[in-house]
Design an enzyme around this catalytic site. Structure first.
Site, PDB file in Angstrom:
ATOM      1  N   VAL A 181     -12.352  21.831  -3.424  1.00 20.60           N
ATOM      2  CA  VAL A 181     -12.049  23.243  -3.182  1.00 20.60           C
ATOM      3  C   VAL A 181     -10.842  23.334  -2.248  1.00 20.60           C
ATOM      4  O   VAL A 181     -10.863  22.790  -1.141  1.00 20.60           O
ATOM      5  CB  VAL A 181     -13.254  23.971  -2.557  1.00 20.60           C
ATOM      6  CG1 VAL A 181     -12.904  25.433  -2.280  1.00 20.60           C
ATOM      7  CG2 VAL A 181     -14.471  23.861  -3.461  1.00 20.60           C
TER       8      VAL A 181
ATOM      9  N   LEU B 194     -10.916  32.370  -2.739  1.00 19.07           N
ATOM     10  CA  LEU B 194     -12.072  31.495  -2.549  1.00 19.07           C
ATOM     11  C   LEU B 194     -13.349  32.182  -3.002  1.00 19.07           C
ATOM     12  O   LEU B 194     -14.179  31.584  -3.708  1.00 19.07           O
ATOM     13  CB  LEU B 194     -12.182  31.077  -1.082  1.00 19.07           C
ATOM     14  CG  LEU B 194     -13.412  30.221  -0.743  1.00 19.07           C
ATOM     15  CD1 LEU B 194     -13.380  28.892  -1.487  1.00 19.07           C
ATOM     16  CD2 LEU B 194     -13.511  29.991   0.767  1.00 19.07           C
TER      17      LEU B 194
ATOM     18  N   TYR C  34     -19.108  28.099   4.247  1.00 18.81           N
ATOM     19  CA  TYR C  34     -19.946  28.266   3.065  1.00 18.81           C
ATOM     20  C   TYR C  34     -21.242  29.030   3.308  1.00 18.81           C
ATOM     21  O   TYR C  34     -21.929  29.375   2.356  1.00 18.81           O
ATOM     22  CB  TYR C  34     -20.219  26.894   2.444  1.00 18.81           C
ATOM     23  CG  TYR C  34     -18.944  26.298   1.895  1.00 18.81           C
ATOM     24  CD1 TYR C  34     -18.444  26.713   0.671  1.00 18.81           C
ATOM     25  CD2 TYR C  34     -18.201  25.379   2.637  1.00 18.81           C
ATOM     26  CE1 TYR C  34     -17.246  26.208   0.177  1.00 18.81           C
ATOM     27  CE2 TYR C  34     -17.008  24.869   2.152  1.00 18.81           C
ATOM     28  CZ  TYR C  34     -16.536  25.289   0.925  1.00 18.81           C
ATOM     29  OH  TYR C  34     -15.348  24.797   0.436  1.00 18.81           O
TER      30      TYR C  34
ATOM     31  N   VAL D 246      -7.320  26.071  -1.238  1.00 18.47           N
ATOM     32  CA  VAL D 246      -6.443  27.215  -1.461  1.00 18.47           C
ATOM     33  C   VAL D 246      -5.119  26.922  -0.761  1.00 18.47           C
ATOM     34  O   VAL D 246      -5.101  26.529   0.410  1.00 18.47           O
ATOM     35  CB  VAL D 246      -7.060  28.517  -0.907  1.00 18.47           C
ATOM     36  CG1 VAL D 246      -6.100  29.695  -1.104  1.00 18.47           C
ATOM     37  CG2 VAL D 246      -8.405  28.808  -1.552  1.00 18.47           C
TER      38      VAL D 246
ATOM     39  N   PHE E  34     -18.826  13.608  -1.815  1.00 19.45           N
ATOM     40  CA  PHE E  34     -18.345  13.751  -3.194  1.00 19.45           C
ATOM     41  C   PHE E  34     -17.305  14.866  -3.243  1.00 19.45           C
ATOM     42  O   PHE E  34     -17.179  15.641  -2.333  1.00 19.45           O
ATOM     43  CB  PHE E  34     -19.503  14.035  -4.161  1.00 19.45           C
ATOM     44  CG  PHE E  34     -20.372  15.209  -3.787  1.00 19.45           C
ATOM     45  CD1 PHE E  34     -20.011  16.505  -4.134  1.00 19.45           C
ATOM     46  CD2 PHE E  34     -21.567  15.036  -3.077  1.00 19.45           C
ATOM     47  CE1 PHE E  34     -20.800  17.592  -3.798  1.00 19.45           C
ATOM     48  CE2 PHE E  34     -22.364  16.107  -2.739  1.00 19.45           C
ATOM     49  CZ  PHE E  34     -21.982  17.385  -3.092  1.00 19.45           C
TER      50      PHE E  34
END
Length: 409
Positions: free
Chosen positions: A82, A94, A123, A84, A409
């Site tokens: 992820v 996002l 998050y 930006v 990951f």
């Protein structure tokens, strides 16, 4: 100009990955590292945000199976890559990518979404809660001694090329999968991942080394590590950097740890990611000389709350009505009756009075059993609405071993 989100095409991967690296500071990495991530990327589950012919944001999802309390493996979408671009932040990109990712995970029938966070504060707004912690240690081997458990001298230590014994090590990892919540089932292509040495560890360090612990020809455990030699005026001062360590019994684990602590010219052993209940805490003579630290590991959210709660087992019998708030995935909002125990569970919508109130974040934190509902209630994040419900539910949700994500990951 309009910013368009669309699924990544195979021939767009290079420009997509360059944007990701720009967002993370511009260090592309070695050709080997780039090729590894290319091989692991599921382009059909990857998002590119375009402004004209420019990629300005990226996100991807890995298809995982995740071990949960009780030993079952549950499908999960692993959010990854992820980023930006710095000049495109604060435009809602996002949030749009998170919306699409969770919708896609739901459509794929995966009741869970998981991630590792570069910045954990990001998050929570999308319903993720910290579900695992990881322990790091740097053992001062000149001053710390190992207390060996019975059977350690029956264990044989064998050095091997990491690639040559990969199949045996992966088979042992798979055997361990149901024994601790939070482990991802490694799918095809992921067998290469443990052999990769990240760029920040490679400078001045050795090639990756692998040592096996065996008894009468049976594999008990393995460790993959590198060494970083160093010298001071007083002599050698190198560090052993452990990448991953697995063992199926106490003697095998202790034999590997003893080997690492006795490597010549090294004065410390660094383990960056271990479970918070790791045996080393009870094998070493002085944990004060081990620089112990904990930090967040995996963040988890229930994408389908009912299916997620029914997919795991519980330490004790439980019958509780949860009132869940979840503004980002509103289909989870409302009351759910969870009934189950060690043999399985069911979870369905109900109109009955609620016993506990919590948000998707707290559900994600408690799901794997490492963070108790009681602890969350102590922080004011879970409310008990029926006396006794909190203790009963908190006990049922616990895991006998701490959940743990063994690799990022």
């Amino acid at each position: 100009m309009t910013i368009e989100l669309r699924v990544l095409a195979e021939d767009e991967w290079d420009v997509w990955y360059r944007t990701l690296n720009w967002a993370f500071g511009g260090a592309i990495g070695s050709a080997e590292e780039v090729e590894l991530w290319r091989s692991l990327t599921e382009v059909e589950r990857s998002i590119a945000a375009w402004e004209g012919d420019r990629v300005v944001a990226t996100a991807s999802t890995f298809s995982f199976g995740l071990s949960v309390p009780g030993g079952d493996v549950v499908p999960a979408g692993g959010l990854t890559m992820v980023g930006v671009a710095p000049t495109y932040r604060r435009r809602g990109i996002l949030r749009r990518m998170m919306r699409q990712q969770l919708d896609d995970v739901r459509a794929a029938g995966e009741p869970l979404a998981v991630l590792t966070a570069s910045e954990p504060s990001i998050y929570g707004r999308f319903g993720y809660g910290t579900a695992t912690w990881q322990l790091s240690a740097e053992i001062e081997t000149r001053d710390v001694r190992l207390s060996p458990p019975p059977g350690i001298d029956d264990v044989e230590i064998r050095v091997a090329e990491p690639a040559d014994v990969l199949a045996e090590c992966e088979a042992l990892y798979a055997r361990q999968l149901p024994l601790r919540p939070g482990r991802p089932a490694r799918l095809p292509r992921w067998e290469r991942f443990p052999l990769h040495v990240p760029a920040h560890l490679r400078a001045g360090a050795s090639q990756q080394l692998c040592v096996l612990a065996e008894r009468a020809g049976e594999l008990l455990g393995y460790v993959r590590y590198i060494t970083a030699p160093a010298w001071t005026e007083s002599g050698p001062d190198g560090t052993v950097i452990v990448q991953d360590l697995e063992a199926v019994d106490p003697a095998g684990y202790a034999a590997l740890l003893r080997y690492l602590m006795e490597i010549d010219l090294m004065s410390s052993v660094r383990l960056a990611n271990r479970p918070v209940d790791d045996p080393l805490l009870h094998l070493l003579s002085d944990v004060r000389r081990c620089a112990l630290r904990t930090r967040d590991g995996m963040h988890l959210r229930a994408v389908e709350a009912g299916a997620a709660l029914a997919a795991r087992r519980y330490a004790t019998e439980v019958d509780v009505v949860l009132e869940i708030t979840d503004s980002f995935c509103p289909w989870n909002e409302g009351r759910w009756r969870l009934s189950g125990g060690p043999d399985g569970a069911v979870c369905a919508r109900t109109a009955d009075a609620p016993d506990l109130a919590l948000s998707a974040n707290e559900l994600g934190s408690a799901y794997l059993g490492g963070i108790s509902l009681t602890a969350l209630a102590g922080a004011g994040r879970v409310r008990e609405l029926r006396p006794g419900a909190l203790t009963a539910a908190s006990t049922a949700f616990t895991s006998p071993v701490a959940p743990w994500l063994p690799h990022n990951f």
